[in-house]
Design an enzyme around this catalytic site. Sequence first.
Site, PDB file in Angstrom:
ATOM      1  CG  ASP A   1       6.599   2.331   1.563  1.00 16.86           C
ATOM      2  OD1 ASP A   1       5.368   2.118   1.595  1.00 16.86           O
ATOM      3  OD2 ASP A   1       7.430   1.574   2.096  1.00 16.86           O
TER       4      ASP A   1
ATOM      5  CB  CYS B   1       2.183   3.565   4.105  1.00 23.62           C
ATOM      6  SG  CYS B   1       2.509   4.349   5.709  1.00 23.62           S
TER       7      CYS B   1
ATOM      8  CB  CYS C   1      -5.407  -4.662   3.871  1.00 25.43           C
ATOM      9  SG  CYS C   1      -3.666  -4.895   4.272  1.00 25.43           S
TER      10      CYS C   1
ATOM     11  CG  ASP D   1      -2.768   1.300   2.364  1.00 22.66           C
ATOM     12  OD1 ASP D   1      -3.304   0.714   3.323  1.00 22.66           O
ATOM     13  OD2 ASP D   1      -2.511   0.730   1.289  1.00 22.66           O
TER      14      ASP D   1
ATOM     15  N   GLY E   1       2.531   1.049  -4.963  1.00 21.46           N
ATOM     16  CA  GLY E   1       2.164   2.126  -5.885  1.00 21.46           C
ATOM     17  C   GLY E   1       0.811   1.994  -6.556  1.00 21.46           C
ATOM     18  N   GLY E   2       0.035   0.992  -6.198  1.00 25.01           N
ATOM     19  CA  GLY E   2      -1.287   0.819  -6.813  1.00 25.01           C
ATOM     20  C   GLY E   2      -2.204   2.005  -6.575  1.00 25.01           C
ATOM     21  CE  LYS E   3      -4.704   1.188  -1.008  1.00 22.18           C
ATOM     22  NZ  LYS E   3      -3.614   0.187  -1.010  1.00 22.18           N
TER      23      LYS E   3
END
Length: 429
Positions: A277, A254, A375, A322, A258-260
């Site tokens: 994803d 997931c 989150c 995530d 792409g930040g992680k």
Amino acid sequence: MKKQRNLRSMAAQAVEQVVEQGQSLSNILPPLQQKVSDKDKALLQELCFGVLRTLSQLDWLINKLMARPMTGKQRTVHYLIMVGLYQLLYTRIPPHAALAETVEGAIAIKRPQLKGLINGVLRQFQRQQEELLAEFNTSDARYLHPSWLLKRLQKAYPEQWQSIVEANNQRPPMWLRVNRTHHSRDSWLALLDEAGMKGFPHADYPDAVRLETPAPVHALPGFEDGWVTVQDASAQGCMTWLAPQNGEHILDLCAAPGGKTTHILEVAPEAQVVAVDIDEQRLSRVHDNLKRLGMKATVKQGDGRYPSQWCGEQQFDRILLDAPCSATGVIRRHPDIKWLRRDRDIPELAQLQSEILDAIWPHLKSGGTLVYATCSVLPEENSLQIKAFLQRTADAELCETGTPEQPGKQNLPGAEEGDGFFYAKLIKK
């Protein structure tokens, strides 16, 4: 030169699409911003975000100011009046200009015959503002949250729900992640200082910096060269628990936008990372982020419930899941979440999370680490989810994050802190 457009009518139509049609503001707003001048982009965003943040209040006021609601083809006028009220309540736009532009918005939405009505309602509010706000401040609508969410927060956090609601109603801080392969955090903070901006390091997350005042990304030292990325501090916390190492095979499930994925590669540049994803469109942002930072990863489209379709029998040293969630921890950043989510979504999301966890666990090597993150601030998606998983999964062991009775670590949103976020670190025995 871009054609002059009525920003108030554009904002009204955007908010209507969110509330009435269930569309995400992050999908609606960028194409609208392309149609206006650079100086108007920020105001359009402010009007859309602001109205969605304070929607309960604006709705309450309209119900007091009008004998009956606008319906059918005239419904857009309801949202246009909201935009007018928001300007009068929360912006520095001179009242006469706010009124004039909002009334003119009726022409843009092809309802010129209702200009007088819009003007009358807004002027009536100006006359009665003091007594209306006094009454509003004693109503349940003052919390600016839908009742179903308020009830869930009150049940989960009897001592803290008001501070969560308060944080959700604030403008979010801007957090950055310094790319440690280019600069130490301290050296980049010095560059920021030279650029006339001030930043504050996070006490727990070694790459995180909070800007004193949010700024456009092109003003940040080295942004285009990959020295820094916009990412909330709590999202950065995932790396604390994942602790990726060079040479390992790591799955970011997931993964979009792409930040992680890129954070994993900053911490462990020689890790073999697979980013997956379900949303092919959002995967393009993973590619964009990798390109800006000059990194390589294997990017795949796939459903987390059916990993054998996209990775066969492959196993990983570490997995970051995530999970898709209610996003109730990032409401201050995405106020449309309050109006897009429904109470019935929560058990459906919990079921989806459970299915992904069960499906991906066999793809973790023995002795490997899985970090489950959301989150969300709701226990059904977080501590209760992990508690149930531990009870049904004999070879799963909780590590460093909570206890088997109360598993995981829950961050709550805070004015100078990160967003609401949950982490659970699991080891395969």
